[in-house]
Scaffold this motif. Structure first.
Motif, PDB file in Angstrom:
ATOM      1  N   ALA A   8      20.892  43.723 -50.522  1.00  0.00           N
ATOM      2  CA  ALA A   8      20.951  45.178 -50.586  1.00  0.00           C
ATOM      3  C   ALA A   8      20.979  45.660 -52.036  1.00  0.00           C
ATOM      4  CB  ALA A   8      22.181  45.682 -49.839  1.00  0.00           C
ATOM      5  N   GLN A   9      21.666  44.919 -52.897  1.00  0.00           N
ATOM      6  CA  GLN A   9      21.722  45.292 -54.308  1.00  0.00           C
ATOM      7  C   GLN A   9      20.334  45.257 -54.939  1.00  0.00           C
ATOM      8  OE1 GLN A   9      23.807  42.596 -57.038  1.00  0.00           O
ATOM      9  NE2 GLN A   9      24.922  44.344 -57.881  1.00  0.00           N
ATOM     10  N   VAL A  10      19.562  44.234 -54.611  1.00  0.00           N
ATOM     11  CA  VAL A  10      18.194  44.131 -55.126  1.00  0.00           C
ATOM     12  C   VAL A  10      17.331  45.258 -54.580  1.00  0.00           C
ATOM     13  CG1 VAL A  10      16.105  42.716 -55.119  1.00  0.00           C
ATOM     14  CG2 VAL A  10      18.334  41.639 -55.490  1.00  0.00           C
ATOM     15  N   GLU A  11      17.477  45.559 -53.295  1.00  0.00           N
ATOM     16  CA  GLU A  11      16.688  46.629 -52.691  1.00  0.00           C
ATOM     17  C   GLU A  11      16.995  47.975 -53.342  1.00  0.00           C
ATOM     18  OE1 GLU A  11      13.944  48.592 -50.446  1.00  0.00           O
ATOM     19  OE2 GLU A  11      14.209  46.421 -50.681  1.00  0.00           O
ATOM     20  N   LEU A  12      18.270  48.232 -53.618  1.00  0.00           N
ATOM     21  CA  LEU A  12      18.644  49.465 -54.305  1.00  0.00           C
ATOM     22  C   LEU A  12      18.038  49.518 -55.708  1.00  0.00           C
ATOM     23  CD1 LEU A  12      22.411  49.837 -53.325  1.00  0.00           C
ATOM     24  CD2 LEU A  12      20.577  51.411 -52.717  1.00  0.00           C
ATOM     25  N   ARG A  13      18.067  48.379 -56.409  1.00  0.00           N
ATOM     26  CA  ARG A  13      17.464  48.322 -57.745  1.00  0.00           C
ATOM     27  C   ARG A  13      15.981  48.675 -57.675  1.00  0.00           C
ATOM     28  NH1 ARG A  13      16.027  43.632 -60.659  1.00  0.00           N
ATOM     29  NH2 ARG A  13      15.013  43.030 -58.711  1.00  0.00           N
ATOM     30  N   ASN A  14      15.310  48.160 -56.656  1.00  0.00           N
ATOM     31  CA  ASN A  14      13.886  48.451 -56.497  1.00  0.00           C
ATOM     32  C   ASN A  14      13.627  49.923 -56.221  1.00  0.00           C
ATOM     33  OD1 ASN A  14      13.393  45.729 -56.879  1.00  0.00           O
ATOM     34  ND2 ASN A  14      13.213  45.261 -54.689  1.00  0.00           N
ATOM     35  N   GLN A  15      14.650  50.606 -55.699  1.00  0.00           N
ATOM     36  CA  GLN A  15      14.545  52.042 -55.440  1.00  0.00           C
ATOM     37  C   GLN A  15      15.031  52.876 -56.623  1.00  0.00           C
ATOM     38  OE1 GLN A  15      16.728  52.745 -51.809  1.00  0.00           O
ATOM     39  NE2 GLN A  15      15.556  51.241 -50.649  1.00  0.00           N
ATOM     40  N   GLY A  16      15.428  52.207 -57.708  1.00  0.00           N
ATOM     41  CA  GLY A  16      15.856  52.914 -58.904  1.00  0.00           C
ATOM     42  C   GLY A  16      17.340  53.168 -59.011  1.00  0.00           C
ATOM     43  N   GLN A  17      18.152  52.523 -58.159  1.00  0.00           N
ATOM     44  CA  GLN A  17      19.603  52.722 -58.155  1.00  0.00           C
ATOM     45  C   GLN A  17      20.285  51.394 -58.446  1.00  0.00           C
ATOM     46  OE1 GLN A  17      21.321  55.884 -57.102  1.00  0.00           O
ATOM     47  NE2 GLN A  17      22.989  54.837 -58.119  1.00  0.00           N
ATOM     48  N   VAL A  18      20.940  51.288 -59.603  1.00  0.00           N
ATOM     49  CA  VAL A  18      21.630  50.053 -59.984  1.00  0.00           C
ATOM     50  C   VAL A  18      23.127  50.246 -59.780  1.00  0.00           C
ATOM     51  CG1 VAL A  18      22.119  48.422 -61.830  1.00  0.00           C
ATOM     52  CG2 VAL A  18      19.844  49.450 -61.647  1.00  0.00           C
ATOM     53  N   LEU A  19      23.712  49.434 -58.875  1.00  0.00           N
ATOM     54  CA  LEU A  19      25.132  49.516 -58.574  1.00  0.00           C
ATOM     55  C   LEU A  19      25.745  48.125 -58.611  1.00  0.00           C
ATOM     56  CD1 LEU A  19      25.377  51.924 -55.477  1.00  0.00           C
ATOM     57  CD2 LEU A  19      25.924  52.453 -57.859  1.00  0.00           C
ATOM     58  N   GLY A  20      26.994  48.051 -59.025  1.00  0.00           N
ATOM     59  CA  GLY A  20      27.721  46.806 -58.922  1.00  0.00           C
ATOM     60  C   GLY A  20      28.184  46.580 -57.490  1.00  0.00           C
TER      61      GLY A  20
END
Length: 277
Positions: A96-108
């Protein structure tokens, strides 16, 4: 204003069930992929910015509905199944973290880990190998060390924690203030973050003693160069009180209830409009 996500309500069968699932039932649930990653955001209590999330375990039981850790975690610990649970949560959470990054959202993303698990050198080696395959910076991965281990961490635990730190993983002391060894833990292990237990938040508006502990923890975290997260924030009054003490990061129902990890992207998109209001 925050948009509060309401997770699926317990089914009638779950409410009636009083006998905890046994180890065989839990093992079957693990094999069938019934243990799911839920997440709860950590947020800047002044700006409302979402900074990271904690990954929480939920069991999508075929008969009882969604079960919280209270129904299964003690049995898992007793039967040495926590490693299997963490593996399942890591796979779901890191994807899910990678998917969010691909959408432009970087979260810990933060995961719970006990000292007892860290005593197994072979398992820690496998964990490190798994983390090193993650395509994002491991500084975006935090392990929240729970207070259910021995009062003094063994030399093997300390060494394995240092191995995790060496690959860039961050460490958090979970439920600070409730364990008998919290202060010693801070001296013994290389933490990056302190999480003040929600018990203090619930009393902070009506107890001068709890207010004093919260203020002292703010100063302690600052002195040690650690980030402080305060759990259990449920009301605007609690939020304002803690902000006046210097707290910047919170977690609790005021922002959001735990939600399925697959709902996080949609929640972030919908809540961003509220943050800007």
């Amino acid at each position: 204003m925050f948009t509060v996500f309401s997770p699926p309500k317990p089914t009638h069968d779950e409410a009636r069930r009083t006998v905890a699932p046994d180890a065989d039932e839990i093992c079957r649930g693990l094999l069938k992929g019934e243990f799911r990653a839920f997440v709860q955001p950590k947020f800047d209590i002044v700006s409302n910015t979402i900074l990271s999330v904690e990954v929480l375990a939920r069991w999508q039981h075929p008969e009882c509905g969604v079960l919280t850790p209270a129904a299964f975690i003690s049995t898992m610990a007793r039967e040495d199944l926590l490693d299997d649970l963490l593996s399942a949560l890591l796979d779901q959470g890191l994807a899910a973290q990678v998917e969010l990054r691909n959408q432009g959202q970087v979260l810990g993303f933060a995961f719970n880990l006990s000292l007892n698990q860290l005593a197994n050198e072979t398992w820690v080696s496998a964990l490190i190998a798994r983390l090193q395959r993650h395509p994002m910076s491991l500084s975006l991965v935090t392990f929240e060390i729970t207070e259910d281990g021995p009062a003094i961490a063994s030399a093997r635990c300390v060494q394995n924690i240092l191995r995790l730190r060496q690959i860039g993983v961050r460490l958090s002391l979970d439920d600070y203030g409730t364990g008998h060894s919290s202060l010693y833990r801070l001296c013994q292990l290389p933490f990056d973050e302190i999480k003040l237990a929600g018990e203090f938040t619930r009393e902070v508006l009506r107890s001068s003693q709890h207010q004093s502990v919260a203020r002292a923890t703010v100063l302690l975290a600052r002195e040690l160069g650690m980030r402080l997260v305060v759990e259990g924030i449920e009301t605007q009054e609690q939020r304002l009180c803690l902000a006046q003490m210097g707290v910047r990061i919170g977690q609790g129902y005021l922002c959001a209830r735990p939600m399925p990890v697959e709902c996080l992207s949609g929640w972030l998109s919908s809540s961003s409009r509220d943050f800007a209001a």
